[in-house]
Write a protein that holds these residues in place. Sequence first.
Motif, PDB file in Angstrom:
ATOM      1  N   ASN A 132       3.099   3.788  -2.534  1.00 11.38           N
ATOM      2  CA  ASN A 132       4.237   3.375  -3.349  1.00 11.38           C
ATOM      3  C   ASN A 132       3.986   1.921  -3.768  1.00 11.38           C
ATOM      4  OD1 ASN A 132       5.444   1.579  -1.338  1.00 11.38           O
ATOM      5  ND2 ASN A 132       6.111   3.426  -0.269  1.00 11.38           N
ATOM      6  N   THR A 133       4.886   1.353  -4.529  1.00 10.61           N
ATOM      7  CA  THR A 133       4.643   0.035  -5.118  1.00 10.61           C
ATOM      8  C   THR A 133       4.463  -1.054  -4.070  1.00 10.61           C
ATOM      9  OG1 THR A 133       5.845   0.669  -7.108  1.00 10.61           O
ATOM     10  CG2 THR A 133       5.518  -1.682  -6.755  1.00 10.61           C
TER      11      THR A 133
ATOM     12  N   ASN B 287       4.745   2.396   4.305  1.00 15.47           N
ATOM     13  CA  ASN B 287       4.541   3.753   3.809  1.00 15.47           C
ATOM     14  C   ASN B 287       5.283   4.742   4.705  1.00 15.47           C
ATOM     15  OD1 ASN B 287       3.331   4.898   1.586  1.00 15.47           O
ATOM     16  ND2 ASN B 287       1.405   5.326   2.611  1.00 15.47           N
TER      17      ASN B 287
ATOM     18  N   THR C 262       6.465   8.191   2.738  1.00 12.90           N
ATOM     19  CA  THR C 262       5.461   8.488   1.725  1.00 12.90           C
ATOM     20  C   THR C 262       4.191   8.901   2.450  1.00 12.90           C
ATOM     21  OG1 THR C 262       6.396   6.721   0.363  1.00 12.90           O
ATOM     22  CG2 THR C 262       4.238   7.547  -0.285  1.00 12.90           C
TER      23      THR C 262
END
Length: 182
Positions: A116-117, A168, A173
């Motif tokens: 993810n970002t 994460n 994620t």
Amino acid sequence: MKIYTKTGDKGLTSLIGGTRVPKFHLRIECYGTVDELNSYVGLIMCQDIDAHHQRLLKEIQDRLFTIGASLAADPEKSRMKIPDLHDTDIALLEAEMDGMNLVLPELKHFVLPGGNTVVSYCHIARCICRRAERLTVHLASESFVDEKMTIYLNRLSDYLFVLARKLNSDAKTPENIWIPRL
């Protein structure tokens, strides 16, 4: 006070202590890369992450500023008192990694950057940290550099990797693992 001084217009800059060096000097590369790293740590800190991580990242930014100031000083001419790194700064990173690793799944594969970002920002910061470490080790082969700085940068890159895994995990994620094609 004006921000611009025009003293660097010819490609030279001053170290703390007054020594003038080219802007491509290894010492400038070192503290410039630490500054770049500090900016990415600030970017991570501004994301929607746990307050504990934000507080620690703020402390890391302070330590990076200390490292940058030390790298910006001519070790032979500077008389300015610059804060020191301490063994406790390194121990803090190690303790944080140990704590995060207690709740993370065992690492069985190489992890590809991403997820993810904010995790991607951690990986970018980790890469910049490794570059800062390499440059600082190079500088240490030519000039005095406090050994704690290279140790701190080494631990910080590891911390950023573990932080990426933890963020994460917190976001649920899946890790972006590398499975080599044979």
